[in-house]
Design a protein around this motif. Structure first.
Motif, short mmCIF file in Angstrom:
data_model
loop_
_atom_site.label_atom_id
_atom_site.label_comp_id
_atom_site.label_asym_id
_atom_site.label_seq_id
_atom_site.Cartn_x
_atom_site.Cartn_y
_atom_site.Cartn_z
N PHE A 301 0.76 -1.19 0.20
CA PHE A 301 0.00 -0.02 0.02
C PHE A 301 0.95 1.30 -0.01
O PHE A 301 2.15 1.21 0.18
CB PHE A 301 -0.82 -0.24 1.20
N ALA A 302 0.36 2.47 -0.37
CA ALA A 302 0.92 3.69 -0.53
C ALA A 302 0.43 4.66 0.27
O ALA A 302 -0.76 4.76 0.71
CB ALA A 302 0.95 4.16 -2.07
N THR A 303 1.51 5.44 0.93
CA THR A 303 0.97 6.68 1.79
C THR A 303 1.47 7.77 1.56
O THR A 303 3.00 7.58 1.15
CB THR A 303 0.89 6.06 3.40
N ASP A 304 1.12 8.96 1.68
CA ASP A 304 1.86 10.19 1.67
C ASP A 304 2.03 10.80 3.31
O ASP A 304 2.49 11.90 3.29
CB ASP A 304 1.43 11.27 0.81
N ARG A 305 1.79 10.19 4.44
CA ARG A 305 1.99 10.48 5.53
C ARG A 305 3.42 10.97 5.65
O ARG A 305 4.44 10.04 5.33
CB ARG A 305 1.53 9.69 6.53
N ASN A 306 3.72 12.15 6.45
CA ASN A 306 5.10 12.56 6.69
C ASN A 306 5.91 12.69 5.46
O ASN A 306 7.13 12.64 5.82
CB ASN A 306 5.67 11.72 7.83
N GLN A 307 5.44 12.77 4.46
CA GLN A 307 6.43 12.69 3.24
C GLN A 307 6.26 14.15 2.54
O GLN A 307 5.43 15.07 2.74
CB GLN A 307 5.87 11.79 2.18
N PRO A 308 7.30 14.62 1.70
CA PRO A 308 7.26 15.77 0.78
C PRO A 308 6.17 15.60 -0.19
O PRO A 308 5.87 14.79 -0.42
CB PRO A 308 8.60 15.92 0.58
N ASP A 309 5.82 16.84 -0.70
CA ASP A 309 4.95 17.01 -1.75
C ASP A 309 5.34 16.20 -2.75
O ASP A 309 6.51 16.15 -3.25
CB ASP A 309 4.76 18.33 -2.11
N ASN A 310 4.42 15.45 -3.61
CA ASN A 310 4.89 14.58 -4.82
C ASN A 310 5.61 13.48 -4.36
O ASN A 310 6.11 12.64 -5.36
CB ASN A 310 5.43 15.46 -6.08
N LYS A 311 5.93 13.00 -3.13
CA LYS A 311 6.55 11.81 -2.86
C LYS A 311 5.40 10.73 -2.23
O LYS A 311 4.58 11.50 -1.33
CB LYS A 311 7.65 11.92 -2.14
N VAL A 312 5.52 9.51 -2.05
CA VAL A 312 4.84 8.60 -1.38
C VAL A 312 5.77 7.69 -0.91
O VAL A 312 6.71 7.22 -1.31
CB VAL A 312 3.63 7.91 -2.19
N MET A 313 5.44 6.86 0.36
CA MET A 313 5.97 5.80 0.89
C MET A 313 5.23 4.65 0.52
O MET A 313 4.22 4.68 0.89
CB MET A 313 6.18 5.99 2.26
N ILE A 314 5.89 3.70 -0.17
CA ILE A 314 5.27 2.34 -0.15
C ILE A 314 5.94 1.06 0.57
O ILE A 314 6.88 1.20 0.90
CB ILE A 314 5.57 1.73 -1.89
N TYR A 315 4.73 0.76 1.41
CA TYR A 315 5.17 -0.39 2.29
C TYR A 315 4.54 -1.79 1.65
O TYR A 315 3.75 -2.00 1.11
CB TYR A 315 4.34 -0.03 3.58
N LYS A 316 5.83 -2.64 1.63
CA LYS A 316 5.33 -3.94 1.32
C LYS A 316 5.29 -4.89 2.58
O LYS A 316 6.29 -4.75 3.52
CB LYS A 316 6.67 -4.59 0.63
N PHE A 317 4.53 -5.59 3.09
CA PHE A 317 4.12 -6.16 4.36
C PHE A 317 3.73 -7.65 4.37
O PHE A 317 3.31 -8.22 2.99
CB PHE A 317 3.02 -5.44 5.22
#
Length: 466
Positions: A301-317
């Motif tokens: 899943f992807a999230t932009d929590r605590n990320q700069p604009d136009n960036k996302v963190m992708i978590y693999k779990f």
């Protein structure tokens, strides 16, 4: 004579205090909150229980984004200023103290007249806080196997799931109504059905189509149970053919996009009412594009929590066959798990023979999180997570490396924006973007220092005494 001098001293002291209070009020009314904060801080040293001074000192801290201090002094302001409950409702919400948020909003609601135009909006805030209070009691215990910071415009390239699940395609839409919007198409593994997002009447909805022989049927709305007046996007259908994940920013979202799950009911030929899948997958920011591979027991899943604009963190779990909840933890620990500031981590064993399910997937340089060196005490220094003796400290160190990379990315973007900015050609939009990015940068730095200190302290407590 001594009595007379005491009277004079008291008289001038009262004049000084009165002048200080007047100056503080002027600064506050002129929205000079940084200076007003200093003035009210001085007044509180003389009268720490003064309701007005506590309220305005809290307001200054709220405007300056010093939220912990704002909460403390709003709580000290008593019942004289009903508006403080409105501020506390918001502050409790964003600090994941949802039950306190509900109580504060309800307290403020009792102060409004029956015909107040703000009642409907306040009831919506109460409903959202109640949802948060419900979800925080059922935080899922997940294990992260990988995470990567990606560009929002092509984040799907990092979803390395098996093509046997189906395929995903991302298109970027730019318009005056929906700026930089993702249009996502999911096609089943048999290539006989597709779900995709598109704009209609200014909002995003999900549509579907079937393939009959060599032609696709006419597009139809997936379901009125799923599509609302808000935005629905990021569809993914599991191999069972009935379980659908998608994202929505509607009334049952905590903030921005949240991930929802629903199942198709053959009996009434429609989907059940979607359920918010809760923490830690969802947050108060945007969370979306859930993909689940039951065969490999993995999810993305992807999230932009605590990320700069136009960036996302992708978590693999690691996908739990049965949902496991965080238990036997105090409320502050549960919040850390809910925010993904704390989680289990195992290194993934890469499978080089996968056929990827993202269309137009191309190799490009992956931005690896750099491991930092951290000094524990005068004689111990670590440079790798495996060196930590305390499992909790190891998790916190992993979070530190992610923050370090987020800070560097934010810093680089900030530097580029500053270089582009020309003060001689005044651009208010560009100026505000730089200011907003600076605030994000300093908030990330503050969070980094706080987490670093706690990482060190946790490890020291775990080490054997010399």
């Amino acid at each position: 004579m001594k009595f007379f001098l005491n009277i004079i001293f008291l008289f001038f002291s009262l004049i000084t205090v009165s002048q200080s209070a007047s100056e503080a009020e002027t600064l506050f009314n002129n929205k000079q909150y940084a200076k007003a904060k200093v003035a009210y801080e001085s007044l509180l040293k003389r009268k720490p229980n003064d309701a007005l001074n506590n309220y305005r000192f809290a307001r200054c801290n709220y405007e300056l984004k010093k939220y912990d201090l704002a909460i403390k002094h709003f709580e000290l302001a008593g019942k004289r200023f009903p508006l403080k409950d409105l501020y506390l409702g918001e502050l409790y919400f964003y600090s994941y103290q949802f039950e306190l948020s509900v109580a504060a909003y309800q307290n403020y609601l009792t102060t409004l007249e029956p015909d107040d135009i703000n009642i409907a909006a306040l009831e919506t805030l109460i409903k959202t806080s109640e949802l948060g209070a419900k979800l925080i009691r059922r935080v899922e215990d997940i294990t992260i196997v990988d995470s990567i910071l990606a560009n929002k415009k092509d984040f799907l390239r990092w979803y390395d799931f098996n093509k046997g699940l189906g395929t995903l395609r991302q298109t970027n839409l730019k318009s005056s109504i929906q700026k930089n919007t993702d249009l996502i198409t999911f096609t089943t593994q048999r290539m006989d059905r597709k779900f995709y997002s598109d704009t209609i009447n200014g909002s995003l909805n999900i549509f579907s189509s079937y393939k009959l022989l060599d032609e696709w049927t006419q597009t139809s709305e997936i379901s009125k149970t799923i599509n609302t007046k808000a935005n629905e996007n990021y569809p993914f259908l599991m191999l069972d053919g009935i379980t659908l994940y998608f994202a929505s920013d509607g009334e049952n979202s905590l903030g921005g996009y949240d991930i929802f799950m629903t199942r198709y009911a053959a009996s009434n030929q429609d989907f059940y009412k979607p359920e918010n899948i809760g923490f830690p997958f969802n947050s108060l920011a945007n969370d979306y594009m859930m993909v689940v591979d039951e065969q490999r027991h993995l999810g993305w899943f992807a999230t932009d929590r605590n990320q700069p604009d136009n960036k996302v963190m992708i978590y693999k779990f690691k996908n739990n066959i049965e949902k496991k909840l965080i238990k036997n933890q105090d409320s502050s620990e549960i919040v850390l798990f809910a925010q993904l500031n704390k989680y289990k981590f195992v290194k993934e064993q890469k499978n080089q023979n996968l056929s990827l399910g993202v269309e137009n997937n191309t190799n490009s340089e992956i931005q690896n999180k750099s491991l930092q060196s951290i000094i524990i005490n005068d004689s111990i220094q670590y440079s790798d997570a495996s060196e930590f003796k305390n499992p909790k400290s190891k998790q916190m160190f992993d979070a530190l490396t992610q923050l370090e990379f987020a800070i560097k990315t934010c810093e680089d973007l900030l530097q580029k924006n500053r270089q582009k900015y020309n003060p001689k050609e005044y651009n208010e939009v560009q100026k505000q973007e730089i200011i907003s990015m600076e605030q994000k940068y300093f908030e990330l730095k503050k969070r980094y220092e706080y987490l670093k200190i706690n990482t060190i302290n946790n490890e020291i407590l775990f080490l054997p005494k010399p």
